[in-house]
Design a protein around this motif. Structure first.
Motif, PDB file in Angstrom:
ATOM      1  N   PRO A  20      -4.421  12.330  -2.406  1.00 35.73           N
ATOM      2  CA  PRO A  20      -5.576  13.082  -1.900  1.00 35.73           C
ATOM      3  C   PRO A  20      -6.861  12.237  -2.008  1.00 35.73           C
ATOM      4  O   PRO A  20      -6.915  11.299  -2.798  1.00 35.73           O
ATOM      5  CB  PRO A  20      -5.643  14.297  -2.840  1.00 35.73           C
ATOM      6  CG  PRO A  20      -4.887  13.897  -4.062  1.00 35.73           C
ATOM      7  CD  PRO A  20      -3.909  12.820  -3.683  1.00 35.73           C
ATOM      8  N   GLY A  21      -7.828  12.569  -1.205  1.00 34.68           N
ATOM      9  CA  GLY A  21      -9.132  11.883  -1.293  1.00 34.68           C
ATOM     10  C   GLY A  21      -9.186  10.620  -0.458  1.00 34.68           C
ATOM     11  O   GLY A  21      -8.284  10.352   0.344  1.00 34.68           O
ATOM     12  N   PRO A  22     -10.250   9.841  -0.654  1.00 38.67           N
ATOM     13  CA  PRO A  22     -10.447   8.638   0.159  1.00 38.67           C
ATOM     14  C   PRO A  22      -9.305   7.634  -0.022  1.00 38.67           C
ATOM     15  O   PRO A  22      -8.691   7.569  -1.090  1.00 38.67           O
ATOM     16  CB  PRO A  22     -11.753   8.043  -0.365  1.00 38.67           C
ATOM     17  CG  PRO A  22     -12.405   9.127  -1.151  1.00 38.67           C
ATOM     18  CD  PRO A  22     -11.333  10.038  -1.631  1.00 38.67           C
ATOM     19  N   VAL A  23      -9.034   6.875   1.036  1.00 39.79           N
ATOM     20  CA  VAL A  23      -7.957   5.881   1.002  1.00 39.79           C
ATOM     21  C   VAL A  23      -8.584   4.496   1.010  1.00 39.79           C
ATOM     22  O   VAL A  23      -9.495   4.234   1.797  1.00 39.79           O
ATOM     23  CB  VAL A  23      -7.046   6.042   2.245  1.00 39.79           C
ATOM     24  CG1 VAL A  23      -6.032   4.923   2.333  1.00 39.79           C
ATOM     25  CG2 VAL A  23      -6.358   7.399   2.233  1.00 39.79           C
ATOM     26  N   ASP A  24      -8.102   3.626   0.138  1.00 39.97           N
ATOM     27  CA  ASP A  24      -8.567   2.236   0.139  1.00 39.97           C
ATOM     28  C   ASP A  24      -7.336   1.346   0.324  1.00 39.97           C
ATOM     29  O   ASP A  24      -6.584   1.113  -0.620  1.00 39.97           O
ATOM     30  CB  ASP A  24      -9.282   1.933  -1.189  1.00 39.97           C
ATOM     31  CG  ASP A  24      -9.807   0.497  -1.228  1.00 39.97           C
ATOM     32  OD1 ASP A  24      -9.579  -0.255  -0.252  1.00 39.97           O
ATOM     33  OD2 ASP A  24     -10.442   0.141  -2.241  1.00 39.97           O
ATOM     34  N   LEU A  25      -7.156   0.886   1.571  1.00 43.03           N
ATOM     35  CA  LEU A  25      -5.933   0.128   1.868  1.00 43.03           C
ATOM     36  C   LEU A  25      -5.874  -1.195   1.117  1.00 43.03           C
ATOM     37  O   LEU A  25      -4.794  -1.761   0.932  1.00 43.03           O
ATOM     38  CB  LEU A  25      -5.817  -0.100   3.381  1.00 43.03           C
ATOM     39  CG  LEU A  25      -5.325   1.125   4.152  1.00 43.03           C
ATOM     40  CD1 LEU A  25      -5.585   0.972   5.643  1.00 43.03           C
ATOM     41  CD2 LEU A  25      -3.837   1.369   3.899  1.00 43.03           C
ATOM     42  N   SER A  26      -7.057  -1.689   0.672  1.00 43.42           N
ATOM     43  CA  SER A  26      -7.044  -2.974  -0.045  1.00 43.42           C
ATOM     44  C   SER A  26      -6.360  -2.846  -1.406  1.00 43.42           C
ATOM     45  O   SER A  26      -6.038  -3.833  -2.051  1.00 43.42           O
ATOM     46  CB  SER A  26      -8.460  -3.521  -0.202  1.00 43.42           C
ATOM     47  OG  SER A  26      -9.176  -2.716  -1.104  1.00 43.42           O
ATOM     48  N   THR A  27      -6.121  -1.598  -1.840  1.00 44.73           N
ATOM     49  CA  THR A  27      -5.437  -1.412  -3.135  1.00 44.73           C
ATOM     50  C   THR A  27      -3.916  -1.306  -2.953  1.00 44.73           C
ATOM     51  O   THR A  27      -3.189  -1.165  -3.928  1.00 44.73           O
ATOM     52  CB  THR A  27      -5.941  -0.134  -3.846  1.00 44.73           C
ATOM     53  OG1 THR A  27      -5.611   0.995  -3.002  1.00 44.73           O
ATOM     54  CG2 THR A  27      -7.429  -0.178  -4.089  1.00 44.73           C
ATOM     55  N   ILE A  28      -3.459  -1.317  -1.698  1.00 41.62           N
ATOM     56  CA  ILE A  28      -2.007  -1.229  -1.460  1.00 41.62           C
ATOM     57  C   ILE A  28      -1.512  -2.600  -1.004  1.00 41.62           C
ATOM     58  O   ILE A  28      -1.941  -3.107   0.043  1.00 41.62           O
ATOM     59  CB  ILE A  28      -1.666  -0.156  -0.396  1.00 41.62           C
ATOM     60  CG1 ILE A  28      -2.244   1.210  -0.830  1.00 41.62           C
ATOM     61  CG2 ILE A  28      -0.160  -0.062  -0.164  1.00 41.62           C
ATOM     62  CD1 ILE A  28      -2.064   2.322   0.192  1.00 41.62           C
ATOM     63  N   ASP A  29      -0.636  -3.197  -1.791  1.00 41.61           N
ATOM     64  CA  ASP A  29      -0.167  -4.560  -1.502  1.00 41.61           C
ATOM     65  C   ASP A  29       0.824  -4.546  -0.326  1.00 41.61           C
ATOM     66  O   ASP A  29       1.892  -3.940  -0.442  1.00 41.61           O
ATOM     67  CB  ASP A  29       0.513  -5.115  -2.768  1.00 41.61           C
ATOM     68  CG  ASP A  29       1.033  -6.531  -2.557  1.00 41.61           C
ATOM     69  OD1 ASP A  29       0.791  -7.114  -1.473  1.00 41.61           O
ATOM     70  OD2 ASP A  29       1.685  -7.046  -3.489  1.00 41.61           O
ATOM     71  N   PRO A  30       0.481  -5.197   0.793  1.00 43.06           N
ATOM     72  CA  PRO A  30       1.394  -5.198   1.951  1.00 43.06           C
ATOM     73  C   PRO A  30       2.736  -5.879   1.648  1.00 43.06           C
ATOM     74  O   PRO A  30       3.711  -5.663   2.362  1.00 43.06           O
ATOM     75  CB  PRO A  30       0.637  -5.978   3.020  1.00 43.06           C
ATOM     76  CG  PRO A  30      -0.786  -5.978   2.583  1.00 43.06           C
ATOM     77  CD  PRO A  30      -0.763  -5.933   1.086  1.00 43.06           C
ATOM     78  N   ALA A  31       2.759  -6.707   0.586  1.00 43.23           N
ATOM     79  CA  ALA A  31       4.023  -7.365   0.217  1.00 43.23           C
ATOM     80  C   ALA A  31       4.735  -6.617  -0.908  1.00 43.23           C
ATOM     81  O   ALA A  31       5.737  -7.088  -1.436  1.00 43.23           O
ATOM     82  CB  ALA A  31       3.749  -8.804  -0.208  1.00 43.23           C
ATOM     83  N   GLY A  32       4.209  -5.446  -1.263  1.00 44.96           N
ATOM     84  CA  GLY A  32       4.811  -4.664  -2.349  1.00 44.96           C
ATOM     85  C   GLY A  32       6.153  -4.061  -1.931  1.00 44.96           C
ATOM     86  O   GLY A  32       6.508  -4.053  -0.745  1.00 44.96           O
ATOM     87  N   THR A  33       6.864  -3.559  -2.945  1.00 53.81           N
ATOM     88  CA  THR A  33       8.182  -2.957  -2.667  1.00 53.81           C
ATOM     89  C   THR A  33       8.316  -1.665  -3.483  1.00 53.81           C
ATOM     90  O   THR A  33       9.241  -1.521  -4.281  1.00 53.81           O
ATOM     91  CB  THR A  33       9.325  -3.924  -3.045  1.00 53.81           C
ATOM     92  OG1 THR A  33       9.154  -4.313  -4.424  1.00 53.81           O
ATOM     93  CG2 THR A  33       9.345  -5.161  -2.168  1.00 53.81           C
ATOM     94  N   PRO A  34       7.413  -0.695  -3.278  1.00 57.08           N
ATOM     95  CA  PRO A  34       7.450   0.516  -4.103  1.00 57.08           C
ATOM     96  C   PRO A  34       8.782   1.263  -3.977  1.00 57.08           C
ATOM     97  O   PRO A  34       9.309   1.429  -2.871  1.00 57.08           O
ATOM     98  CB  PRO A  34       6.304   1.374  -3.549  1.00 57.08           C
ATOM     99  CG  PRO A  34       5.623   0.600  -2.492  1.00 57.08           C
ATOM    100  CD  PRO A  34       6.310  -0.694  -2.303  1.00 57.08           C
ATOM    101  N   GLY A  35       9.286   1.690  -5.128  1.00 59.73           N
ATOM    102  CA  GLY A  35      10.508   2.498  -5.134  1.00 59.73           C
ATOM    103  C   GLY A  35      11.786   1.695  -5.045  1.00 59.73           C
ATOM    104  O   GLY A  35      12.887   2.252  -5.107  1.00 59.73           O
TER     105      GLY A  35
END
Ligand code: ADP
Length: 294
Positions: A20-35
């Motif tokens: 919820p709330g504002p989204v900051d895409l710079s905090t999500i690593d495009p090379a990440g592998t969540p889950g």
């Protein structure tokens, strides 16, 4: 860790759902592998692991898709839409090929949205979207969507600010109504880095079999990267409803992207749990009749 033919089940939605709330895409690593499940196979040869998993998930996808299709024959209103948004070279086409490609073409409806045609421009921006929605029993895939009308349109100032600002609520109302009419919506942003986009565009310009994928406008679009990130952040936060949530899938690693989106659709279809309809005839009596017939 299951063998490559067994499915590793994780609750991927919890990892990818936009908060919820504002989204900051710079905090999500495009090379990440969540889950991603930890284990020897995922570290030793992740591509091979993903291929096996996507194929295994694919058999579950196909069986649930068949039940969705069958249920609609008996009047069920349920239908599913996987909506894909991404920057150029973000992997929308690859995701369609690898994930939707696991399902029966008979029950699939794949629609790409480009620059509006002259006819489309004469109508409201949701006109072409409504016409493209999947019918009951069908799994739809949108390659780009109504969100272009708050993304490229915002970045390029194609409408007045007051017109644009009303669109977010309008899209929410539209999606909410469709969800009330049996649509399950899975909205996915494939999140790539600027460096990965450059790498993929260079590949398109250095491999003659990929020239067809290149569009000189892609380089111009790239110069608006920050504007697009801001537009995505606004769309992801303002249109992230419980009825139609947004998911962000890190997409620099294609093998992760395919696995994550396949898993996401599977999990969603599993929750929907479509059932084969009860026959409106007596199978035993019909069998007897058939056997007695010449
Ligand atoms: P893709 O890049 O998805 O493979 P195209 O080469 O046909 O497909 O590009 C589609 C283009 O159409 C993109 O540049 C996109 O921004 C643009 N587009 C899509 N929807 C709209 C819209 N509603 N208004 C303006 N441009 C749009």
């Amino acid at each position: 860790m299951p063998s490559s033919s067994e499915v590793a089940h994780v609750e991927i939605r919890d990892h990818l759902r936009v908060g919820p709330g504002p989204v900051d895409l710079s905090t999500i690593d495009p090379a990440g592998t969540p889950g991603l499940p930890a284990g020897k196979e995922t570290t030793r040869d992740p591509k091979l692991w993903s291929r096996g998993q996507v194929a295994a998930i694919g058999t579950h996808l196909a069986s649930r898709q068949e039940r969705l299709y069958a249920a609609a024959k008996a009047g069920s209103p349920h239908r599913l839409l996987l909506l894909l948004q991404a920057m150029d070279a973000g992997g929308k086409d690859g995701t369609v090929k690898h994930v939707a490609g696991q399902m029966n073409p008979l029950g699939l409806k794949i629609v790409s949205f480009g620059k509006p045609t002259e006819e489309e421009r004469r109508h409201h921006y949701l006109w072409r979207i409504r016409r493209a929605l999947p019918a009951p029993g069908i799994v739809g895939v949108f390659n780009r969507s109504q969100y272009e009308d708050v993304l490229v349109v915002r970045v390029k100032d194609l409408v007045a600010p007051d017109v644009l600002s009303k669109r977010y609520d309008e899209i929410n109302r539209f999606e909410n109504k469709e969800v009330g009419d049996g649509l399950t919506l899975v909205k996915v942003m494939l999140h790539i880095s600027k460096a990965e986009q450059k790498k993929r565009l260079v590949e398109r310009l250095t491999d003659p079999t990929k020239y067809w994928k290149y569009n000189p406008a892609d380089v111009d679009e790239r110069s608006h990267w920050d504007g697009y990130m801001a537009a995505y952040a606004a769309a992801l936060s303002r249109c992230n409803t419980d009825a139609a949530p947004w998911y962000v899938v890190p997409a620099d690693r294609k093998w992760y992207r395919n696995w994550a989106v396949a898993h996401l659709v599977w999990e969603t279809l599993d929750e929907l749990d479509p059932k084969y309809p009860e026959p409106d005839f007596d199978p035993a009596a019909e069998l007897a009749r058939l056997r007695a017939a010449k």
